[in-house]
Scaffold this motif. Structure first.
Motif, PDB file in Angstrom:
ATOM      1  N   GLU A 118       0.876  -1.166   0.032  1.00  0.00           N
ATOM      2  CA  GLU A 118       0.063   0.009  -0.111  1.00  0.00           C
ATOM      3  C   GLU A 118       0.820   1.352   0.019  1.00  0.00           C
ATOM      4  OE1 GLU A 118      -2.755  -0.281   3.441  1.00  0.00           O
ATOM      5  OE2 GLU A 118      -3.483  -1.976   2.579  1.00  0.00           O
ATOM      6  N   PRO A 119       0.586   2.230  -0.748  1.00  0.00           N
ATOM      7  CA  PRO A 119       1.299   3.423  -0.885  1.00  0.00           C
ATOM      8  C   PRO A 119       1.243   4.344   0.479  1.00  0.00           C
ATOM      9  CG  PRO A 119      -0.607   3.744  -2.447  1.00  0.00           C
ATOM     10  CD  PRO A 119      -0.613   2.364  -1.647  1.00  0.00           C
ATOM     11  N   TYR A 120       2.225   4.945   0.713  1.00  0.00           N
ATOM     12  CA  TYR A 120       2.374   5.600   2.123  1.00  0.00           C
ATOM     13  C   TYR A 120       1.449   6.989   1.759  1.00  0.00           C
ATOM     14  CZ  TYR A 120       4.282   9.123   5.377  1.00  0.00           C
ATOM     15  OH  TYR A 120       4.449  10.229   6.242  1.00  0.00           O
ATOM     16  N   VAL A 121       0.766   7.303   2.656  1.00  0.00           N
ATOM     17  CA  VAL A 121      -0.323   8.427   2.566  1.00  0.00           C
ATOM     18  C   VAL A 121      -0.178   9.452   3.620  1.00  0.00           C
ATOM     19  CG1 VAL A 121      -2.263   7.233   1.293  1.00  0.00           C
ATOM     20  CG2 VAL A 121      -2.221   7.302   3.833  1.00  0.00           C
ATOM     21  N   GLY A 122       0.971  10.121   3.272  1.00  0.00           N
ATOM     22  CA  GLY A 122       1.344  11.495   4.201  1.00  0.00           C
ATOM     23  C   GLY A 122       2.135  12.463   3.331  1.00  0.00           C
ATOM     24  N   PRO A 123       2.725  13.111   4.148  1.00  0.00           N
ATOM     25  CA  PRO A 123       3.897  14.224   3.249  1.00  0.00           C
ATOM     26  C   PRO A 123       4.945  13.377   2.692  1.00  0.00           C
ATOM     27  CG  PRO A 123       3.958  14.472   5.746  1.00  0.00           C
ATOM     28  CD  PRO A 123       2.891  13.562   5.501  1.00  0.00           C
ATOM     29  N   THR A 124       4.749  13.564   1.319  1.00  0.00           N
ATOM     30  CA  THR A 124       6.037  12.793   0.460  1.00  0.00           C
ATOM     31  C   THR A 124       6.902  13.976   0.121  1.00  0.00           C
ATOM     32  OG1 THR A 124       4.682  13.011  -1.476  1.00  0.00           O
ATOM     33  CG2 THR A 124       4.502  10.903  -0.034  1.00  0.00           C
ATOM     34  N   MET A 125       8.121  13.450  -0.534  1.00  0.00           N
ATOM     35  CA  MET A 125       9.060  14.013  -1.113  1.00  0.00           C
ATOM     36  C   MET A 125       9.758  13.259  -2.467  1.00  0.00           C
ATOM     37  SD  MET A 125      12.747  15.713   0.446  1.00  0.00           S
ATOM     38  CE  MET A 125      11.969  16.820   1.474  1.00  0.00           C
ATOM     39  N   THR A 126      10.079  13.828  -3.366  1.00  0.00           N
ATOM     40  CA  THR A 126      10.668  13.386  -4.373  1.00  0.00           C
ATOM     41  C   THR A 126      12.167  13.557  -4.400  1.00  0.00           C
ATOM     42  OG1 THR A 126       8.551  13.332  -5.779  1.00  0.00           O
ATOM     43  CG2 THR A 126      10.455  12.869  -7.182  1.00  0.00           C
ATOM     44  N   LEU A 127      12.789  12.351  -4.620  1.00  0.00           N
ATOM     45  CA  LEU A 127      14.520  12.758  -4.509  1.00  0.00           C
ATOM     46  C   LEU A 127      14.847  12.177  -5.980  1.00  0.00           C
ATOM     47  CD1 LEU A 127      15.344  10.815  -1.255  1.00  0.00           C
ATOM     48  CD2 LEU A 127      15.030  13.336  -1.541  1.00  0.00           C
ATOM     49  N   TYR A 128      15.916  13.131  -6.552  1.00  0.00           N
ATOM     50  CA  TYR A 128      16.773  12.905  -7.531  1.00  0.00           C
ATOM     51  C   TYR A 128      17.957  11.831  -7.132  1.00  0.00           C
ATOM     52  CZ  TYR A 128      20.451  13.467 -11.068  1.00  0.00           C
ATOM     53  OH  TYR A 128      21.445  13.233 -11.824  1.00  0.00           O
ATOM     54  N   VAL A 129      18.047  10.944  -7.748  1.00  0.00           N
ATOM     55  CA  VAL A 129      19.250  10.122  -7.505  1.00  0.00           C
ATOM     56  C   VAL A 129      20.068   9.914  -8.788  1.00  0.00           C
ATOM     57  CG1 VAL A 129      19.871   7.824  -6.537  1.00  0.00           C
ATOM     58  CG2 VAL A 129      17.702   8.730  -6.054  1.00  0.00           C
ATOM     59  N   LYS A 174      13.778  19.025  -8.395  1.00  0.00           N
ATOM     60  CA  LYS A 174      13.302  20.225  -8.682  1.00  0.00           C
ATOM     61  C   LYS A 174      12.104  19.698  -9.395  1.00  0.00           C
ATOM     62  CE  LYS A 174      17.674  22.539  -8.882  1.00  0.00           C
ATOM     63  NZ  LYS A 174      18.387  23.062  -9.606  1.00  0.00           N
ATOM     64  N   SER A 175      10.979  20.373  -9.182  1.00  0.00           N
ATOM     65  CA  SER A 175       9.790  20.326 -10.106  1.00  0.00           C
ATOM     66  C   SER A 175       9.912  20.891 -11.387  1.00  0.00           C
ATOM     67  CB  SER A 175       8.328  20.795  -9.206  1.00  0.00           C
ATOM     68  OG  SER A 175       8.506  22.346  -9.245  1.00  0.00           O
ATOM     69  N   GLN A 176       9.095  20.327 -12.331  1.00  0.00           N
ATOM     70  CA  GLN A 176       9.186  20.612 -13.877  1.00  0.00           C
ATOM     71  C   GLN A 176       8.673  22.023 -13.902  1.00  0.00           C
ATOM     72  OE1 GLN A 176       7.326  17.707 -15.873  1.00  0.00           O
ATOM     73  NE2 GLN A 176       9.354  16.373 -15.973  1.00  0.00           N
ATOM     74  N   GLY A 195      17.577   8.635 -11.714  1.00  0.00           N
ATOM     75  CA  GLY A 195      16.231   8.361 -11.454  1.00  0.00           C
ATOM     76  C   GLY A 195      15.559   9.211 -10.352  1.00  0.00           C
ATOM     77  N   PHE A 196      14.287   8.945 -10.076  1.00  0.00           N
ATOM     78  CA  PHE A 196      13.738   9.603  -9.015  1.00  0.00           C
ATOM     79  C   PHE A 196      13.044   8.387  -7.946  1.00  0.00           C
ATOM     80  CE2 PHE A 196      13.832  12.053 -12.690  1.00  0.00           C
ATOM     81  CZ  PHE A 196      14.173  13.429 -12.316  1.00  0.00           C
ATOM     82  N   VAL A 197      12.852   9.006  -6.657  1.00  0.00           N
ATOM     83  CA  VAL A 197      12.155   8.051  -5.876  1.00  0.00           C
ATOM     84  C   VAL A 197      11.269   8.945  -4.934  1.00  0.00           C
ATOM     85  CG1 VAL A 197      12.691   6.611  -3.568  1.00  0.00           C
ATOM     86  CG2 VAL A 197      14.471   6.567  -5.323  1.00  0.00           C
TER      87      VAL A 197
END
Length: 150
Positions: free
Chosen positions: A55-66, A138-140, A106-108
């Motif tokens: 199940e996906p996490y449902v809270g504040p998320t952040m996208t990381l550049y790797v 960074k967001s597009q 990639g992105f996580v």
């Protein structure tokens, strides 16, 4: 068919066999008793934690550049690495459109707290003989805004 249904059906058939051999009941009564017993067993068994991990996490998320990922790495390996620091919603490894080969970054997307820990621990971390670069993505939208303002 669902895996649990198949397991209940097998348990019911085994139960029917056991009841008919040792209980002296007819096969139809033994089969029904086997279904009831199997259903009760699966109803009261605790659910596995593997389902909650999907199940996906449902809270504040952040996208990381790797960056500087090995070209042979798979999404599952990256998910397992970042999963040590918090729940991971998705992993997207970028591929070249023409060749289909991975580009080495990639992105996580993961929980915000886990992402902060992962950035601190995994930036400059040696992974499969490559030194990872982990930053907040960074967001597009912000990239396109900056290019228009220049």
């Amino acid at each position: 068919m669902q895996k649990s249904f198949v397991i209940v059906l097998i348990a019911a058939l085994l139960g029917a066999f056991v009841f008919s051999q040792f209980g002296g009941a007819s096969s139809s009564v033994a089969f029904i008793a086997g279904v009831v017993v199997a259903t009760l067993i699966f109803t009261f068994m605790p659910t596995s934690s593997a389902n909650s991990a999907d199940e996906p996490y449902v809270g504040p998320t952040m996208t990381l550049y790797v960056g500087n990922l090995p070209y042979r790495v798979h999404e599952g390996e990256v998910k397992a690495l970042f999963g040590e620091y918090g729940p991971v919603n998705s992993v997207r490894l970028v591929r070249d459109r023409k060749t289909g080969r991975r580009k080495g970054f990639g992105f996580v997307e993961m929980s915000e707290a886990g992402a902060q820990k992962a950035m601190a621990k995994l930036n400059d971390y040696s992974f499969q003989e490559r030194t990872l670069k982990v930053r907040e993505a960074k967001s597009q939208e912000s990239d396109s805004d900056n290019s228009q303002n220049s």
